[in-house]
Design an enzyme around this catalytic site. Sequence first.
Site, short mmCIF file in Angstrom:
data_model
loop_
_atom_site.label_atom_id
_atom_site.label_comp_id
_atom_site.label_asym_id
_atom_site.label_seq_id
_atom_site.Cartn_x
_atom_site.Cartn_y
_atom_site.Cartn_z
CB SER A 95 -0.96 -0.04 1.18
OG SER A 95 -1.89 1.01 1.11
CG ASP A 239 -2.69 -0.22 -2.63
OD1 ASP A 239 -2.65 0.89 -2.09
OD2 ASP A 239 -3.37 -1.17 -2.20
CG ASP A 241 -6.19 1.21 -1.30
OD1 ASP A 241 -5.28 2.05 -1.18
OD2 ASP A 241 -6.30 0.22 -0.55
MG MG Z 1 -3.45 1.55 -0.21
#
Ligand code: MG
Length: 452
Positions: A95, A239, A241
């Site tokens: 992440s 990543d 998100d």
């Molecule tokens: Mg993330």
Amino acid sequence: MGRLFGTNGVRGVVNEELTVEKVTRLAASAGAVLGERIAIGTDGRTSSPMFKDAAVSGLLSVGCEVRDAGMLPTPALQLAVKRLSLDGGLMITASHNPPEFNGLKVMAEDGVEAPRDVEEKTEELFFSGGPELRPWDQVGSVSSLDAITDYKAAVISHVDTALIKGAGLKIAIDPGNGVATLAAPEIARRLGCEVHTINSDIDGRFPGRPSEPRPDTLEGLSALVRASGADLGIAFDGDGDRSMFVDETGAIQWGDRSVALVAKEFVRRNPGAQVATAVSSSRVVEDVVTGAGGKLVWTKVGSVVISRTMVDGGIMLGGEENGGLMYGPHLQVRDGSMAMALVLEIMARAGKPLSELLGELPSYSQMKGKVECPNELKQRALEEFQGAVKADRIETIDGVKLWYDDGSWILIRPSGTEPIFRLYAESSTQEKADHMVERHKEIVASIVEGLR
Ligand code: MG
């Protein structure tokens, strides 16, 4: 039994805490628990190809049919798992962590990060030496999967394309050298935006800025917004998100303000809707949701808890103060590009600058702090703290949250990863918020001292 999973998957320093051997066994264990049809994808970290091959080997050794989606944002893999009715997914990513880290996110068949019982079964297999391996004629197979084309189309399908195109917005995008670069700029262009980018080459060393989008690391994006005359800027984590916004003046906005903006519009269009957020989020989210006739559902801190609360309760919107937004009609998980498309739609519909839209939301001052406490004393310290303080309302969803009738609150919660308590306070003035944190830091510290 040992534990592998943290609050969001397994993380560790490459070739120290997280090795090829460990990832192979972990993937084999996860494959044995999840089922046969598993999608796999990676972020752009230097160690991700190494760990992907290790994970694929592990999956094949227990007979999985692996769909390799290559490099892509995490939500794109999650959507593929859900849409193709696969048994689960593995994303190789750490992440927003620094470049020396990597990790694995495990998704269940609904595309949402696996619930704790799946993690426990996986850990049990892992620590018992790994699952039973298949004989030579039953090892799995691997084929490639294009998940990103569908993903981009899906995000676009959830907003009014003609409306956004008509607004002719100009956007500055900062993927932070992460995989959001594979989706966000194209989605914005297809929504008729003029797109300017910074840090848009994938580089696992994260040379442009730290991978976590934070107000103190987005100076470059803020400068690009001002220089290009953009209507807004958006920054993603490694990543893809999570996202954070910059308004047209270059001011960097905390995540819970963009979450509140989307929540306000969502409840307006879905009367009575529920919205989920963690107890650490600003009151601004609750204010706009209840103000529009909706209902706020408070959860423990952590995106997986919010997502699982949404799944269990049929809740279609969720958010986190760090810029994670879950838009249920698309996916009940965080998706930075979906957040971007929703904010573009709100701006196009209102015909107002982002600073004005965010300026219409209630505003509070916040302060954070921490107090050291050995892990084994945390529970007792928290109990003593709860007995020692007074408040107009006390909530214990996660740690202890004290509410006062003037609308101020302070939350004391034990960190899941470090030997500390985290303190979060919010009030009408900065002075008050600072004072609340200072005063409670002293109380917590003296309780911890007394227990040593
Ligand atoms: Mg993330």
